[in-house]
Design a protein around this motif. Structure first.
Motif, PDB file in Angstrom:
ATOM      1  N   ASP A 141       0.804  -1.222   0.000  1.00  0.00           N
ATOM      2  CA  ASP A 141       0.000   0.000   0.000  1.00  0.00           C
ATOM      3  C   ASP A 141       0.836   1.272   0.000  1.00  0.00           C
ATOM      4  N   VAL A 142       2.149   1.138  -0.050  1.00  0.00           N
ATOM      5  CA  VAL A 142       3.020   2.310  -0.121  1.00  0.00           C
ATOM      6  C   VAL A 142       3.995   2.164  -1.288  1.00  0.00           C
ATOM      7  N   ALA A 143       4.375   3.292  -1.850  1.00  0.00           N
ATOM      8  CA  ALA A 143       5.428   3.351  -2.859  1.00  0.00           C
ATOM      9  C   ALA A 143       6.584   4.130  -2.230  1.00  0.00           C
ATOM     10  N   VAL A 144       7.687   3.442  -1.959  1.00  0.00           N
ATOM     11  CA  VAL A 144       8.791   4.025  -1.200  1.00  0.00           C
ATOM     12  C   VAL A 144       9.923   4.449  -2.118  1.00  0.00           C
ATOM     13  N   THR A 145      10.337   5.695  -1.991  1.00  0.00           N
ATOM     14  CA  THR A 145      11.563   6.164  -2.631  1.00  0.00           C
ATOM     15  C   THR A 145      12.622   6.305  -1.549  1.00  0.00           C
ATOM     16  N   GLN A 146      13.689   5.546  -1.677  1.00  0.00           N
ATOM     17  CA  GLN A 146      14.789   5.553  -0.709  1.00  0.00           C
ATOM     18  C   GLN A 146      15.868   6.510  -1.200  1.00  0.00           C
ATOM     19  N   ILE A 147      16.196   7.517  -0.389  1.00  0.00           N
ATOM     20  CA  ILE A 147      17.154   8.541  -0.818  1.00  0.00           C
ATOM     21  C   ILE A 147      18.588   8.003  -0.816  1.00  0.00           C
ATOM     22  N   ILE A 148      19.048   7.522   0.314  1.00  0.00           N
ATOM     23  CA  ILE A 148      20.442   7.080   0.445  1.00  0.00           C
ATOM     24  C   ILE A 148      20.525   5.600   0.094  1.00  0.00           C
ATOM     25  N   LYS A 149      21.326   5.274  -0.891  1.00  0.00           N
ATOM     26  CA  LYS A 149      21.455   3.902  -1.368  1.00  0.00           C
ATOM     27  C   LYS A 149      22.429   3.111  -0.478  1.00  0.00           C
ATOM     28  N   PRO A 150      22.431   1.788  -0.587  1.00  0.00           N
ATOM     29  CA  PRO A 150      23.320   0.961   0.229  1.00  0.00           C
ATOM     30  C   PRO A 150      24.796   1.334   0.069  1.00  0.00           C
ATOM     31  N   ASN A 151      25.508   1.271   1.186  1.00  0.00           N
ATOM     32  CA  ASN A 151      26.943   1.521   1.249  1.00  0.00           C
ATOM     33  C   ASN A 151      27.339   2.943   0.858  1.00  0.00           C
ATOM     34  N   VAL A 152      26.384   3.866   0.993  1.00  0.00           N
ATOM     35  CA  VAL A 152      26.675   5.295   0.851  1.00  0.00           C
ATOM     36  C   VAL A 152      26.694   5.902   2.251  1.00  0.00           C
ATOM     37  N   ASP A 153      27.741   6.649   2.557  1.00  0.00           N
ATOM     38  CA  ASP A 153      27.892   7.239   3.883  1.00  0.00           C
ATOM     39  C   ASP A 153      26.818   8.312   4.099  1.00  0.00           C
ATOM     40  N   PRO A 154      25.916   8.135   5.069  1.00  0.00           N
ATOM     41  CA  PRO A 154      24.853   9.123   5.259  1.00  0.00           C
ATOM     42  C   PRO A 154      25.323  10.424   5.873  1.00  0.00           C
ATOM     43  N   HIS A 155      26.503  10.402   6.501  1.00  0.00           N
ATOM     44  CA  HIS A 155      26.982  11.592   7.206  1.00  0.00           C
ATOM     45  C   HIS A 155      27.379  12.712   6.248  1.00  0.00           C
ATOM     46  N   ASP A 156      27.841  12.348   5.062  1.00  0.00           N
ATOM     47  CA  ASP A 156      28.319  13.346   4.103  1.00  0.00           C
ATOM     48  C   ASP A 156      27.456  13.388   2.841  1.00  0.00           C
ATOM     49  N   TYR A 157      26.222  12.967   2.945  1.00  0.00           N
ATOM     50  CA  TYR A 157      25.381  12.853   1.753  1.00  0.00           C
ATOM     51  C   TYR A 157      25.011  14.225   1.193  1.00  0.00           C
ATOM     52  N   GLU A 158      24.986  14.319  -0.129  1.00  0.00           N
ATOM     53  CA  GLU A 158      24.548  15.533  -0.814  1.00  0.00           C
ATOM     54  C   GLU A 158      23.357  15.179  -1.705  1.00  0.00           C
ATOM     55  N   PRO A 159      22.203  15.787  -1.464  1.00  0.00           N
ATOM     56  CA  PRO A 159      20.998  15.453  -2.235  1.00  0.00           C
ATOM     57  C   PRO A 159      21.153  15.764  -3.712  1.00  0.00           C
ATOM     58  N   THR A 160      20.463  14.993  -4.529  1.00  0.00           N
ATOM     59  CA  THR A 160      20.475  15.164  -5.976  1.00  0.00           C
ATOM     60  C   THR A 160      19.177  15.827  -6.430  1.00  0.00           C
ATOM     61  N   PRO A 161      19.135  16.322  -7.663  1.00  0.00           N
ATOM     62  CA  PRO A 161      17.866  16.849  -8.191  1.00  0.00           C
ATOM     63  C   PRO A 161      16.739  15.813  -8.141  1.00  0.00           C
ATOM     64  N   ALA A 162      17.084  14.530  -8.342  1.00  0.00           N
ATOM     65  CA  ALA A 162      16.072  13.478  -8.267  1.00  0.00           C
ATOM     66  C   ALA A 162      15.503  13.354  -6.861  1.00  0.00           C
ATOM     67  N   ASP A 163      16.349  13.552  -5.854  1.00  0.00           N
ATOM     68  CA  ASP A 163      15.877  13.522  -4.461  1.00  0.00           C
ATOM     69  C   ASP A 163      14.877  14.639  -4.208  1.00  0.00           C
ATOM     70  N   ILE A 164      15.210  15.828  -4.678  1.00  0.00           N
ATOM     71  CA  ILE A 164      14.327  16.981  -4.485  1.00  0.00           C
ATOM     72  C   ILE A 164      12.989  16.748  -5.178  1.00  0.00           C
ATOM     73  N   LYS A 165      13.037  16.193  -6.380  1.00  0.00           N
ATOM     74  CA  LYS A 165      11.806  15.901  -7.130  1.00  0.00           C
ATOM     75  C   LYS A 165      10.953  14.878  -6.378  1.00  0.00           C
ATOM     76  N   ALA A 166      11.586  13.823  -5.875  1.00  0.00           N
ATOM     77  CA  ALA A 166      10.845  12.772  -5.171  1.00  0.00           C
ATOM     78  C   ALA A 166      10.184  13.315  -3.911  1.00  0.00           C
ATOM     79  N   ILE A 167      10.899  14.154  -3.176  1.00  0.00           N
ATOM     80  CA  ILE A 167      10.332  14.739  -1.965  1.00  0.00           C
ATOM     81  C   ILE A 167       9.159  15.645  -2.308  1.00  0.00           C
ATOM     82  N   GLY A 168       9.308  16.416  -3.381  1.00  0.00           N
ATOM     83  CA  GLY A 168       8.230  17.314  -3.784  1.00  0.00           C
ATOM     84  C   GLY A 168       6.950  16.586  -4.162  1.00  0.00           C
TER      85      GLY A 168
END
Length: 316
Positions: A51-78
């Motif tokens: 019943d949900v469609a999930v968009t996961q921002i940070i992919k596996p084995n990517v360090d979340p501490h230094d993450y920089e959002p992409t245009p695709a991330d901004i679009k998905a959040i919007g």
């Protein structure tokens, strides 16, 4: 090993990475949810199901501490109805990204209600006055205590039910079923460590990501290659020599590398200390989960992997 392999195989179907595959429901009827980290995304998938469609921002084995959002991330959040985050300052980039996306839906802090650790786990009470800014931080790696994971799941269940009240009963049942699996993980972990003598329960990792895990299973945290809750700090020459000395003095058997961090520094320290390095396929999942479609690509599988690797290495 065989028992752990069976456990990992049994949880492989509980989640994955990236965007959801099409379920039995039409995609247009699903609740659009953005989840920041692999762990949080896995929780959302287990609670939300088809019943949900999930968009996961940070992919596996990517360090979340230094993450920089992409245009695709901004679009998905919007385009989302709900955004779910780990919280505790892990997603320092998120507020600005939400503003840029023009998002006005529900933002869910899954950490609400969790009892937080203050500062790095390496800072004992006698060191607190010298801990600097680290002492003012809270450890965001809350999911490594399964009891905290249950709180996170409950927060997510309430948020999804609020956003789609017609599916509330389904979300509640899914959360209850998944919580039972988390309870089994916790009891299996306890049983595994009960077989390990207390004097052998000494942990050295890439960075200070396992404080909640250490406390839950009564381990001794000897130190970390990166002396920080995040991954941006560097080990000074004195800290390096002190860590090597402490490893030798405590009889620590191994240094555990992490899947989302390079192992080179850990390998160098292990060589100086005369202990083994646990890495490669046995690297711990500190900040991330494994590849989608693998047992370790789920929260349950990654945590079972961590326990199996730690117990086997320290018992050897």
């Amino acid at each position: 090993m065989a028992g752990a392999a069976v456990l990992l195989a049994s949880v492989a179907a509980c989640g994955g990475g990236g965007a959801d595959a099409a379920g039995s429901n039409d995609a247009a009827t699903k609740l659009a949810v953005v989840a920041t980290t692999p762990e949080v995304a896995d929780f959302v998938r287990n609670v939300g199901g088809n019943d949900v469609a999930v968009t996961q921002i940070i992919k596996p084995n990517v360090d979340p501490h230094d993450y920089e959002p992409t245009p695709a991330d901004i679009k998905a959040i919007g385009e989302a109805k709900v955004v779910v985050k780990n919280g505790v300052g892990l997603e320092s980039w998120l507020d600005q990204t939400i503003e840029s996306a023009g998002f006005n839906g529900a933002v869910v802090d899954s950490s609400q209600g969790v009892t937080l650790h203050e500062g790095g786990h390496e800072h004992g009470a006698e060191e607190e006055a010298h801990a600097g800014e680290e002492a003012d931080e809270h450890d965001p790696h809350i999911w490594h205590d399964p009891r905290n994971a249950k709180i996170m799941v409950a927060n997510i269940e309430k948020a999804l039910a609020s956003a789609d009240s017609g599916k509330a009963a389904t979300f509640t049942k899914n959360a209850a079923d998944y919580t039972a699996k988390i309870d089994k993980l916790d009891s299996d972990n306890e049983a595994a460590f009960a077989k390990l003598p207390a004097g052998d329960r000494k942990l050295v990792t890439n960075h200070d990501a396992f404080g909640y895990y250490v406390d839950r299973y009564q381990l001794e945290f000897v130190g970390s290659v990166i002396p920080s809750l995040d991954t941006s700090a560097e080990l000074s020459a004195k800290q390096l020599s002190d860590l090597v000395a402490k490893i030798k003095a405590t009889g620590t058997k191994a240094i555990f590398t992490e899947s989302s961090l390079p192992p080179k520094s850990a390998e160098a320290i292990a060589q100086q200390a005369g202990v083994k390095v646990i890495g490669g396929e046995d690297a711990l999942f500190g900040d991330s989960l494994g590849a989608p479609g693998t047992p370790e690509g789920t929260y349950l599988g990654a945590e079972a992997h961590n326990t199996e690797v730690i117990v086997n290495a320290l018992a050897g």
